[in-house]
Structures are given as C-alpha cells and as structure tokens.
Write a protein that holds these residues in place. Structure first.
Motif, PDB file in Angstrom:
ATOM      1  N   VAL A 640       0.783  -1.246  -0.069  1.00 28.61           N
ATOM      2  CA  VAL A 640       0.080  -0.090  -0.008  1.00 28.61           C
ATOM      3  C   VAL A 640       0.668   1.302  -0.003  1.00 28.61           C
ATOM      4  O   VAL A 640       1.773   1.218   0.925  1.00 28.61           O
ATOM      5  N   GLU A 641       0.819   2.301  -0.868  1.00 26.36           N
ATOM      6  CA  GLU A 641       1.607   3.494  -1.188  1.00 26.36           C
ATOM      7  C   GLU A 641       0.254   4.355  -1.394  1.00 26.36           C
ATOM      8  O   GLU A 641      -0.768   4.350  -1.943  1.00 26.36           O
ATOM      9  N   VAL A 642       0.537   5.594  -0.566  1.00 21.91           N
ATOM     10  CA  VAL A 642      -0.222   6.697  -0.758  1.00 21.91           C
ATOM     11  C   VAL A 642       0.415   7.944  -1.083  1.00 21.91           C
ATOM     12  O   VAL A 642       1.650   8.061  -0.704  1.00 21.91           O
ATOM     13  N   TYR A 643      -0.342   8.877  -1.859  1.00 18.11           N
ATOM     14  CA  TYR A 643       0.419  10.189  -2.365  1.00 18.11           C
ATOM     15  C   TYR A 643       0.110  11.281  -1.286  1.00 18.11           C
ATOM     16  O   TYR A 643      -1.164  11.791  -1.046  1.00 18.11           O
ATOM     17  N   LEU A 644       1.160  11.861  -0.451  1.00 19.55           N
ATOM     18  CA  LEU A 644       0.989  12.866   0.473  1.00 19.55           C
ATOM     19  C   LEU A 644       2.224  13.883   0.204  1.00 19.55           C
ATOM     20  O   LEU A 644       3.260  13.390  -0.274  1.00 19.55           O
ATOM     21  N   ASN A 645       2.000  15.225   0.473  1.00 19.31           N
ATOM     22  CA  ASN A 645       3.051  15.983   0.665  1.00 19.31           C
ATOM     23  C   ASN A 645       3.933  15.837  -0.877  1.00 19.31           C
ATOM     24  O   ASN A 645       4.973  16.046  -0.858  1.00 19.31           O
ATOM     25  N   GLY A 646       3.002  15.659  -1.948  1.00 19.27           N
ATOM     26  CA  GLY A 646       3.696  15.594  -3.230  1.00 19.27           C
ATOM     27  C   GLY A 646       4.686  14.614  -3.616  1.00 19.27           C
ATOM     28  O   GLY A 646       5.464  14.557  -4.552  1.00 19.27           O
ATOM     29  N   ALA A 647       4.518  13.351  -2.677  1.00 17.49           N
ATOM     30  CA  ALA A 647       5.348  12.192  -3.263  1.00 17.49           C
ATOM     31  C   ALA A 647       4.477  10.887  -2.583  1.00 17.49           C
ATOM     32  O   ALA A 647       3.769  11.078  -1.733  1.00 17.49           O
ATOM     33  N   TRP A 648       4.925   9.910  -3.219  1.00 15.15           N
ATOM     34  CA  TRP A 648       4.552   8.683  -2.825  1.00 15.15           C
ATOM     35  C   TRP A 648       5.294   7.916  -1.760  1.00 15.15           C
ATOM     36  O   TRP A 648       6.330   8.308  -1.497  1.00 15.15           O
ATOM     37  N   GLY A 649       4.500   7.437  -0.765  1.00 23.46           N
ATOM     38  CA  GLY A 649       5.198   6.871   0.326  1.00 23.46           C
ATOM     39  C   GLY A 649       4.366   5.476   1.014  1.00 23.46           C
ATOM     40  O   GLY A 649       3.321   5.316   0.515  1.00 23.46           O
ATOM     41  N   THR A 650       4.889   4.959   1.814  1.00 28.23           N
ATOM     42  CA  THR A 650       4.304   3.720   2.314  1.00 28.23           C
ATOM     43  C   THR A 650       3.225   3.916   3.507  1.00 28.23           C
ATOM     44  O   THR A 650       3.344   4.960   4.166  1.00 28.23           O
ATOM     45  N   VAL A 651       2.913   2.637   4.193  1.00 25.92           N
ATOM     46  CA  VAL A 651       2.015   2.635   5.278  1.00 25.92           C
ATOM     47  C   VAL A 651       2.588   1.541   6.137  1.00 25.92           C
ATOM     48  O   VAL A 651       2.881   0.615   5.902  1.00 25.92           O
ATOM     49  N   CYS A 652       2.822   1.989   7.532  1.00 24.40           N
ATOM     50  CA  CYS A 652       3.428   1.004   8.446  1.00 24.40           C
ATOM     51  C   CYS A 652       2.337  -0.038   9.046  1.00 24.40           C
ATOM     52  O   CYS A 652       1.134   0.347   9.019  1.00 24.40           O
ATOM     53  N   ASP A 653       2.803  -1.459   9.342  1.00 22.19           N
ATOM     54  CA  ASP A 653       1.779  -2.357   9.684  1.00 22.19           C
ATOM     55  C   ASP A 653       1.483  -2.377  11.161  1.00 22.19           C
ATOM     56  O   ASP A 653       0.754  -3.296  11.463  1.00 22.19           O
ATOM     57  N   ASP A 654       1.882  -1.289  11.995  1.00 21.19           N
ATOM     58  CA  ASP A 654       1.522  -1.469  13.396  1.00 21.19           C
ATOM     59  C   ASP A 654       0.004  -1.206  13.236  1.00 21.19           C
ATOM     60  O   ASP A 654      -0.490  -0.382  12.815  1.00 21.19           O
ATOM     61  N   PHE A 655      -0.729  -2.254  14.055  1.00 22.19           N
ATOM     62  CA  PHE A 655      -2.093  -2.192  14.210  1.00 22.19           C
ATOM     63  C   PHE A 655      -2.919  -2.367  12.828  1.00 22.19           C
ATOM     64  O   PHE A 655      -4.106  -2.423  12.774  1.00 22.19           O
ATOM     65  N   TRP A 656      -2.178  -2.795  11.951  1.00 23.77           N
ATOM     66  CA  TRP A 656      -2.838  -2.925  10.562  1.00 23.77           C
ATOM     67  C   TRP A 656      -3.759  -4.100  10.466  1.00 23.77           C
ATOM     68  O   TRP A 656      -3.321  -5.322  10.855  1.00 23.77           O
ATOM     69  N   GLY A 657      -4.929  -4.060  10.291  1.00 18.89           N
ATOM     70  CA  GLY A 657      -5.813  -5.133  10.019  1.00 18.89           C
ATOM     71  C   GLY A 657      -6.814  -5.020   8.778  1.00 18.89           C
ATOM     72  O   GLY A 657      -6.665  -4.426   7.955  1.00 18.89           O
ATOM     73  N   LEU A 658      -7.882  -6.111   9.217  1.00 15.77           N
ATOM     74  CA  LEU A 658      -8.663  -6.070   7.815  1.00 15.77           C
ATOM     75  C   LEU A 658      -9.594  -4.848   7.541  1.00 15.77           C
ATOM     76  O   LEU A 658      -9.967  -4.456   6.385  1.00 15.77           O
ATOM     77  N   ASP A 659      -9.971  -4.081   8.568  1.00 16.86           N
ATOM     78  CA  ASP A 659     -10.784  -3.115   8.559  1.00 16.86           C
ATOM     79  C   ASP A 659      -9.812  -2.219   7.665  1.00 16.86           C
ATOM     80  O   ASP A 659     -10.491  -1.224   6.878  1.00 16.86           O
TER      81      ASP A 659
END
Length: 735
Positions: A640-659
């Motif tokens: 999973v990558e999201v675009y913020l502050n003019g650049a693509w970056g990743t999401v940390c898996d801390d507490f990452w779940g199905l919701d």
C-alpha cells in the motif's frame, strides 16, 4: 507509446527565425527532444518537409540551439528523407536513448522566399522557390497583409509597402503564385490563399514587390524591451559600437520598435558581446529620427571598435504616475504616439503583476481601481484586461483592442508594486536565489550574516506568510552580474530588504558562490474539517490568517489549494461556509485558477483584501488522496502506497488489520479486502513512511480519514510496510 489522444507533432524551438531551432517532438503527452546520434541531412529533411518548408539547409548537433529540458524522445534516428513524419523513420523507440540534452539535435530549413533588385536588403521583387527553381509572384490582389507575411518570414519587423507593376523590375522564368490572399498572421507566403502553384493569368509586368520595415532588434535581454542593439545590413545582423552612444540614440531605437521611449542607454556590452560585424559606430541621433540609419554615423561597417563595446537599450511602454513612491501610481501606457490610461474593468492582481514586473519590480502588491491615484487625461487605451500574470508586457494580455473602451477616467487603474526583490531558480515560486533590482539591473545578495530574519523580510515583502529557511552557498545556483547587497542585517520587521542594514549598494567582498537564497512558508491551510484533507480555506497575508470568498469558487481553485498542500488533487469545492464561518479578514475574492498554479495567490484574484463578501460565503475544499498497490502479482494486491506532500510513500503495519485493508480496497473500486498483510509481504518500499498506527472502522472513504499518528509521524522501517489483497471487483470477474 505515444499519447493516444495526440497525433505525432514536431516543432522548432529557440532559433533566431521560425525556420530553425532545436527539434522537439510530442509523445506521451509531453514535448521532448531528439538525440543527435546519427543525425544527418536526411533526418533534417523530413523535419523541415513535415513543417511545410522546401527542405533542409543544415542538420545541427550538440545542442546548437540550446539544451532542452524534460524527456529525450528519439535517438539514432535513421530517415531516408522521403518519410512524412520523423516518427516514420528508424529509431530506438520512444524514450529509448543513451543521451543527454547536450546532444539535442537541431535543423535549419531552407529559405523559400527572397527579395531581388531592391536598393537595400529590405526591399525588392518577391521571388519564391518551388519545384527546384525561383519564380515571381503576380500582383493581383497584392496588399500589405501579403507583404507582411513575406517580411516577417524573412526576419524583418514587418512591411512598410506592398508594391505592384514590377516596381523592382521584371523577373524571368515561372510566375509561381497569383491571387495571394494573406491575413498577415501566416508564417509563410505558401500558407496564404492562392490559385495554386504555377496557376496564374499574369505577365512579369505584374511582378509583386515589398519594402520591409527598418531592420533593428534587441537581443539577450530579460524582456523584449531590453537587450543588445543589433541592426540588419548587407544580409546579416550586426552590432552597434558605444562610441558617443546616449539616450537620444536609444530613444530612436525604442520608438522605431514601437515603445514609448528609452529608459536607459547602455554601453560596454551590458547585455553580452555580440558576434559578426559591427555595422554602426559614432551614432549621433537627435532623438526625433524614425530609424537609427537616419542618424549620423561613420558609414555601414566603418568602425574602430570591438564587441566589448556593443550597445544596449532598455525601452518602456508603461509608466506609473502620481504615486507617493516610484513603485506605485496610475498606470499609463504608450500607444499610437501618445500616453494614455487603462480602465479598471476586470482589473486584478494578475494585470498589476505584469505592469510591475515589466517595470523591473519584484511583483505586484495591490491592483487598485476607481482612479486611486487621481484621474488621468487624454485617451483610455486599454480596457477589460485579462492577464495571466506571466506576460512580459501589458499589451500581450487579452484586451478589447487599443482605444476600445466604455470607461471614464474615474475608472483609471493603478498598481502598487513590491520592491525590487525576486526569487530565481527555485522549484516553486516561493523559493530561490534572492535577487534585487538596483542601478538598472538585477543582482544577487551575498550570504555573509544571512539569517532567518533577513529571509523573513524577503518573504513577507513578496507576500508570503513567512519563511521556512534562509539558505547560503548558492543553494539555488550561482547568479550572474553584480552582487548588490552584502552584510545584510534585518530585524525581521522591515518592509523591504533595502531598509535593513547593509554595506551599501554594490559594496561587497563576495563571489557568486555565496549567493543567498530563501524558502518561504506555504500560505494556505484547511480549518474545521472532520479530516485533515478538508476544511475552510484560509490564507496568510499581511501578518494574519483570513478566509477566501466563494464568488466563482470552483474545482480548479480547490485543485490548486489541495495540490499546494501536498494532496493529489481536489474532490470538491465547497461554498457558503460549508465548514463554518471564519473570522477576521477575507483576503481573496473572485479567485480564478486554471488548476495548474502552484499557489492560490498565483491565480487571478481581485487583490489582497479586495472583496464584496461576508464570512457566510467562506470557501472550502475537500482534497483527494491517491492510493495504489505496488509489486503484487495482480493489480488487486500489493504494497500500500499513498500520495501525500507531493510524493508517494508507504504505510506502517502497526495495528494493520482487515478493516484498514477494507478501506484501501473499496477506495480503489474493489468489492472488499481478502487479506491485510504485514512485514513488507510485497517487498520493501522506499522514501517516506506516511502513515502509522492506522485505525479504520472499515466504512471510511479514504485511508487518511481513519485514525492515524499524523502525516509522516511513525516509528517504523520499510521492513514493516503494509500490504493488501483485494477481493474481485463486482463488475469484472476476470481480475
């Protein structure tokens, strides 16, 4: 692959005439250059023929016309010379190359029109080149529009006369064109209406002729109104020596070019040394002549000079009148031989920006209406101005036409300009090398003692909310010319950098490796939304936050706000205080963005603080956040990558779940989520980790609407990058 919505295109850029330049082609939605590997006359022939010229005179390499930017689209081009498009020639493939822009290819296309048997180079019988031979043009319907096209295509300023009845003698051979019907805007005579090549009812007693305008131009200035003076004689451009050069001489050049007069007469190759011949020396004008050639001089080519004595000028066609300081006043422009005013219908900060920058100021602070600096007299030359703010002259902006208006002088427009401070060579308008205007030229500021207080004065003087950084050591590249300020010592409260302590104009002990720079703070925020990506739009101006009126507020305006805040774009433009009423000043009204500006203050506006609104009309925006899946085996899975502050970056898996995965998948159009994966299951990403401790309920429309630690706030490494596997879309069972 080329852009499917655009046919292949080619253009010539940065040549001295329209028949020459750096070759640029259009592919994948953007213009790019061609590498000179294997570049030869056959390749140039295809380019020239596709542009409508008779053929190629030269195939040039090594960025002779300057280095381009962006992509290099073609390399190892191999044409036989008969192709209709350069894309039909052999090549490595779109974007496949091993080149740099120092290898950009160029062409010089063959001339297809000439003037014969005139007393000077700028007049004569018109002859055109067709089917391998020169021939004449019949004078049936021949007029000044036709002559204009001939003259401008040959590099002259325009046409003085269109002559008929073989005024320059009868030609021989073919009569190639008859009943020529030009509008005057065409680039070549062959683009004009005519009976067809060789179709005519004429004899050579009807051969057409022209007399082109005086041959003078200004070169290598920062605007078209300034530069090194060059004149055309004996078939070539050359320079003028500065012996005896003064303001009267500059006045003649400026007025012959259509400007209101001369601001400066410069010597000692102020705009760089020219090349080739020095055509004039010891020029002595009274200031009333119509051409520099009418002034006393030693004779064409007679001089005792070198190019380090080349003359320059700085012309003017706009002035400010009746202001308290030189940088403010009623705007007056020069047209049809007289000064006149500008009507304030549609007058805004973009229009004022053009006036101020054309006068050498850093930009515009205010656009004023209703004869704020008193009523002028005489003609009202311009009305309904529509500038984008990037034009070099107010006459380049949209308007009703010279003298066409429905105004009175109580509507005379005015401006208040920003002191001569500008930012150069930054990636955005709010950063760059600091340059100041003094002694008739732009120069740099030395970084000795340069600090945040100094940068603060520069940024606020340019209308920004404040400063992020004060940079040294030519962080934005080395400037050229004079170093105008050194040992600048501001408290941070001054209104102009010139009000700060300094050694004196031009007094320094620095080199350009010490040029100072600044990065100004972003002047927009979203307030009172339910998520960080939505809210009431507020901007910082004149030392305080204020709101934006929703008059004409639309998605283009919201787009600029969102992208300037680092979001991918705008979902909605909201009005009528959708996020609650603000307080304090209403800073902007009648905002008119194209959607491509980098800041809302770059858009058309009524002026800072100029409005007819209440806070019940406060504008709002809801920004879009892009999300993508990367490095999966199918499109429905990946990191999973999201675009913020003019650049693509990743999401940390801390507490990452199905919701959390559910929100990502549904926002991408899938039915839902199959799995939420952690520990960089799809490989480690790079760059920023934008989100951590994500806590979604599963019903949010965007992952940034979920609980998060904050944008960019995390305690993770890329070994913890989160991933998802989405369930098959309901409308596509083949995924």
């Amino acid at each position: 692959m080329m852009d499917g919505d655009s046919w292949p295109q080619v253009r010539l850029v940065d040549g001295e005439t329209q028949r020459e330049g750096r070759v640029e082609v259009y592919a994948n939605g953007a213009w790019g250059t061609v590498c000179d590997d294997s570049w030869d006359l056959d390749d140039a022939e295809v380019v020239c023929a596709s542009l409508g010229y008779g053929g190629a005179k030269d195939a040039l390499s090594k960025a002779v016309f300057g280095q381009g930017t962006g992509n290099i689209w073609l390399d190892n081009v191999l044409c036989v010379g008969t192709e209709t498009s350069i894309f039909d020639c052999g090549n490595n493939g779109i974007g496949v190359h091993n080149c740099r822009h120092s290898e950009d290819a160029g062409v010089r296309c063959s001339i297809d029109v000439r003037l014969v048997d005139g007393e000077t180079q700028r007049e004569g019988r018109v002859e055109v080149y067709v089917n391998g031979a020169w021939g004449t043009v019949c004078d049936d319907s021949w007029d000044l529009n036709d002559a204009e096209v001939v003259c401008t295509s040959m590099g002259y300023e325009g046409a003085e006369d269109a002559l008929s009845n073989a005024a320059f003698g009868q030609g021989t051979g073919n009569i190639w064109l008859d009943d020529v019907a030009c509008t005057g805007t065409e680039t070549r005579i062959f683009d004009c209406g005519n009976n067809g090549i060789g179709v005519n009812t004429c004899g050579h007693s009807e051969d057409a002729g022209v007399r082109c305008n005086i041959e003078v131009r200004v070169v290598d200035g920062e605007t078209p109104r300034e530069g090194r003076v060059e004149v055309y004689a004996n078939g070539a451009w050359g320079t003028v020596c500065d012996d005896s050069w003064d303001l009267d001489d500059a006045e003649v050049v400026c007025t012959s070019l259509g400007y209101g007069g001369a601001k400066d007469a410069l010597r000692n190759a102020a705009f760089g040394q020219g090349t080739g011949n020095i055509w004039l020396d010891d020029v002595s004008c009274t200031g009333t002549e119509t051409s520099i050639f009418d002034c006393d001089n030693n004779g064409i080519g007679v001089n005792d000079c070198s190019h380090d004595q080349d003359v320059g000028i700085r012309c003017t066609d706009v002035r400010l009148v009746d202001g308290v300081t030189l940088r403010e006043g009623r705007v007056e422009v020069y047209a049809n031989g007289a000064w006149g005013t500008v009507c304030d219908d549609s007058w805004d900060l973009n229009d004022a920006e053009v006036v101020c920058t054309s006068l050498g100021y850093g930009g515009a602070k205010d656009a004023l209406r209703n004869a704020a600096f008193g009523q002028g007299t005489g003609n009202i030359w311009l009305d309904d101005m529509s500038c984008t703010g990037t034009e070099t002259s107010i006459f380049d902006c949209g308007n009703n036409g010279i003298g066409v208006n429905d105004c009175s002088h109580y509507q005379d427009a005015g401006v208040r300009c920003i002191d001569g401070v500008r930012l150069v060579d930054g990636e955005t308008p709010r950063e760059g090398r600091v340059e100041v205007y003094a002694n008739g030229a732009w120069g740099t500021v030395c970084d000795d003692y340069w600090d945040l207080n100094d940068a603060e004065v520069v940024c606020r003087g340019l209308g920004y909310g404040g400063t992020e950084n004060a940079l040294t050591n030519a962080a934005f590249g080395q400037g050229t010319g004079d170093i105008l300020l050194d040992d600048v010592s501001c408290t941070g409260t001054e209104t102009s950098i010139f009000d700060c302590g300094n050694r004196g104009i031009g007094v320094h002990n620095c080199g350009h490796s010490e040029d100072a720079g600044v990065r100004c703070s972003i002047e927009v925020r979203l307030i009172d939304g339910e998520t960080p990506r939505e809210g009431r739009v507020e901007i910082y101006a004149n030392g305080a936050w204020g709101t934006v009126c929703d008059d004409f507020w639309d998605l283009n305006d919201a787009e600029v706000v969102c992208t300037s805040l680092g979001y991918r774009g705008a979902e909605n433009a909201l009005s009528e205080a959708a996020f609650g009423q603000g307080t304090g000043d209403i800073w902007l009204d009648d905002v008119s963005c194209t959607g491509t500006e980098t800041s809302i203050v770059d858009c058309g506006i009524s002026g800072i603080g100029v409005h007819n609104c209440r806070h019940s009309e406060d504008a709002g925006a809801r920004c879009s956040v892009e999300v993508r899946l990367v490095d999966g085996e199918t499109p429905r899975e990946g990191r999973v990558e999201v675009y913020l502050n003019g650049a693509w970056g990743t999401v940390c898996d801390d507490f990452w779940g199905l919701d959390d995965a559910e929100v990502v998948c549904t926002s991408l159009g899938y039915r839902g989520a199959e799995n939420a994966l952690s520990e960089a299951a799809f490989g480690q990403g790079t760059g920023d980790i934008w989100l951590d401790d994500v806590s979604c309920t599963g019903t949010e429309t965007s992952i940034v609407d979920c609980g998060i630690s904050g944008i960019g706030v995390h305690n993770c490494g890329h070994s913890e990058d989160a991933g998802v596997r989405c369930s098959v879309e309901g409308n596509d069972q083949t995924v």
